[in-house]
Design a protein around this motif. Structure first.
Motif, mmCIF file in Angstrom:
data_model
loop_
_atom_site.group_PDB
_atom_site.id
_atom_site.type_symbol
_atom_site.label_atom_id
_atom_site.label_comp_id
_atom_site.label_asym_id
_atom_site.label_seq_id
_atom_site.Cartn_x
_atom_site.Cartn_y
_atom_site.Cartn_z
ATOM 1 N N TYR A 97 -11.170 124.343 115.605
ATOM 2 C CA TYR A 97 -10.205 123.263 115.578
ATOM 3 C C TYR A 97 -9.760 123.020 114.140
ATOM 4 O O TYR A 97 -10.514 123.246 113.196
ATOM 5 N N LYS A 98 -8.553 122.483 114.002
ATOM 6 C CA LYS A 98 -8.053 122.056 112.697
ATOM 7 C C LYS A 98 -7.806 120.553 112.772
ATOM 8 O O LYS A 98 -7.153 120.078 113.706
ATOM 9 N N GLN A 99 -8.353 119.818 111.800
ATOM 10 C CA GLN A 99 -8.103 118.374 111.732
ATOM 11 C C GLN A 99 -7.293 118.071 110.487
ATOM 12 O O GLN A 99 -7.737 118.342 109.374
ATOM 13 N N ASP A 100 -6.117 117.489 110.689
ATOM 14 C CA ASP A 100 -5.248 117.224 109.541
ATOM 15 C C ASP A 100 -5.617 115.914 108.858
ATOM 16 O O ASP A 100 -6.569 115.228 109.251
ATOM 17 N N SER A 101 -4.826 115.562 107.867
ATOM 18 C CA SER A 101 -5.145 114.374 107.063
ATOM 19 C C SER A 101 -5.030 113.071 107.861
ATOM 20 O O SER A 101 -5.589 112.057 107.472
ATOM 21 N N LYS A 102 -4.325 113.117 108.980
ATOM 22 C CA LYS A 102 -4.227 111.944 109.843
ATOM 23 C C LYS A 102 -5.267 111.963 110.959
ATOM 24 O O LYS A 102 -5.190 111.193 111.906
ATOM 25 N N LYS A 103 -6.228 112.851 110.829
ATOM 26 C CA LYS A 103 -7.355 112.981 111.761
ATOM 27 C C LYS A 103 -6.968 113.576 113.106
ATOM 28 O O LYS A 103 -7.782 113.557 114.030
ATOM 29 N N PHE A 104 -5.754 114.109 113.217
ATOM 30 C CA PHE A 104 -5.368 114.737 114.471
ATOM 31 C C PHE A 104 -6.089 116.069 114.609
ATOM 32 O O PHE A 104 -6.006 116.929 113.724
ATOM 33 N N LEU A 105 -6.794 116.245 115.717
ATOM 34 C CA LEU A 105 -7.620 117.420 115.949
ATOM 35 C C LEU A 105 -6.922 118.338 116.934
ATOM 36 O O LEU A 105 -6.617 117.930 118.050
ATOM 37 N N ALA A 109 -7.000 121.308 105.131
ATOM 38 C CA ALA A 109 -7.402 120.522 106.302
ATOM 39 C C ALA A 109 -8.921 120.638 106.429
ATOM 40 O O ALA A 109 -9.571 121.326 105.630
ATOM 41 N N VAL A 110 -9.452 120.012 107.453
ATOM 42 C CA VAL A 110 -10.856 120.214 107.802
ATOM 43 C C VAL A 110 -10.895 121.079 109.051
ATOM 44 O O VAL A 110 -10.223 120.793 110.042
ATOM 45 N N TYR A 111 -11.659 122.145 109.000
ATOM 46 C CA TYR A 111 -11.767 123.074 110.116
ATOM 47 C C TYR A 111 -13.133 122.901 110.767
ATOM 48 O O TYR A 111 -14.172 122.946 110.099
ATOM 49 N N PHE A 112 -13.104 122.665 112.068
ATOM 50 C CA PHE A 112 -14.334 122.459 112.817
ATOM 51 C C PHE A 112 -14.549 123.596 113.805
ATOM 52 O O PHE A 112 -13.634 123.995 114.531
ATOM 53 N N CYS A 113 -15.783 124.036 113.836
ATOM 54 C CA CYS A 113 -16.229 124.959 114.859
ATOM 55 C C CYS A 113 -16.949 124.135 115.934
ATOM 56 O O CYS A 113 -17.570 123.098 115.622
ATOM 57 N N ALA A 114 -16.876 124.567 117.162
ATOM 58 C CA ALA A 114 -17.571 123.878 118.253
ATOM 59 C C ALA A 114 -18.016 124.898 119.283
ATOM 60 O O ALA A 114 -17.511 126.031 119.311
#
Lengths: 115, 110
Positions: A35-43, A87-92
């Protein structure tokens, strides 16, 4: 005994560089995600793999290439980094059941800053 | 792509008060999930409610689902400072990945 781990935690790099983020899960799950989470926290989902097979590939530039060497690992390689990739990249990961998506377990995130 | 919408975007309350967050979505779902994200951390799963369920409890959390209105609510009772976080709903819509809303930022002050 971290369930979903990502490395590195922080990544600062210059435009045009190529970088990789690694993800590992020890939960025995069949399905992994990026997942990519942008600066507005949209995932937003980028990719999903089930048992090393790509099953979801959202509209993501082909500079992003996931690789799953085995079902416990899903790495993300990014070529020619751009400012907008910051951005912040999340693995799940999750169990895959037929027809529905169950609880997802997230890694701590990789904060990517492209200068 | 379709996504859930949380309401309100931000919520500030005092410790001990209840916090209610709402989520609306657009198409039929298999299940709806709520996640919490503490600042600078990954998302943590709180509760999953299936489309044939109307209410679910977990500790101080109560989730309701109204499929006719395509909406869900998350109630946190007797809130604590440690509940300060962003809360996201995510919908499992057939044939797609989980779709996350934009989140509600909850601030609980002591």
């Amino acid at each position: 005994d971290t369930a979903v781990s990502q490395t590195p935690k922080y990544l600062v790099t210059q435009m045009g560089n190529d970088k990789s983020i690694k993800c590992e899960q020890n939960l025995g799950h069949d399905t992994m995600y990026w997942y990519k989470q942008d600066s507005k926290k949209f995932l937003k989902i980028m990719f999903s793999y089930n048992n090393k097979e790509l099953i979801i590939n959202e509209t993501v530039p082909n500079r992003f290439s996931p690789k799953s060497p085995d079902k416990a690992h899903l790495n993300l390689h990014i070529n020619s980094l751009e400012l907008g990739d910051s951005a912040v990249y999340f693995c799940a990961s999750s169990h895959k059941t037929s027809g529905s998506r169950e609880t997802q377990y997230f890694g701590p995130g990789t904060r990517l800053l492209v200068l | 792509s379709q996504q859930g919408e949380e309401d309100p975007q931000a919520l500030s309350i005092q410790e001990g008060e209840n916090a209610t967050m709402n989520c609306s979505y657009k198409t039929s779902i298999n299940n709806l999930q709520w996640y919490r994200q503490n600042s600078g951390r990954g998302l943590v799963h709180l509760i999953l409610i299936r489309s044939n369920e109307r209410e679910k409890h977990s500790g101080r959390l109560r989730v309701t689902l109204d499929t006719s209105k395509k909406s869900s609510s998350l109630l946190i009772t007797a809130s604590r400072a440690a509940d300060t976080a962003s809360y996201f709903c995510a919908t499992d819509q057939a044939g797609t990945a989980l779709i996350f809303g934009k989140g509600t930022t909850l601030s609980v002050s002591s």
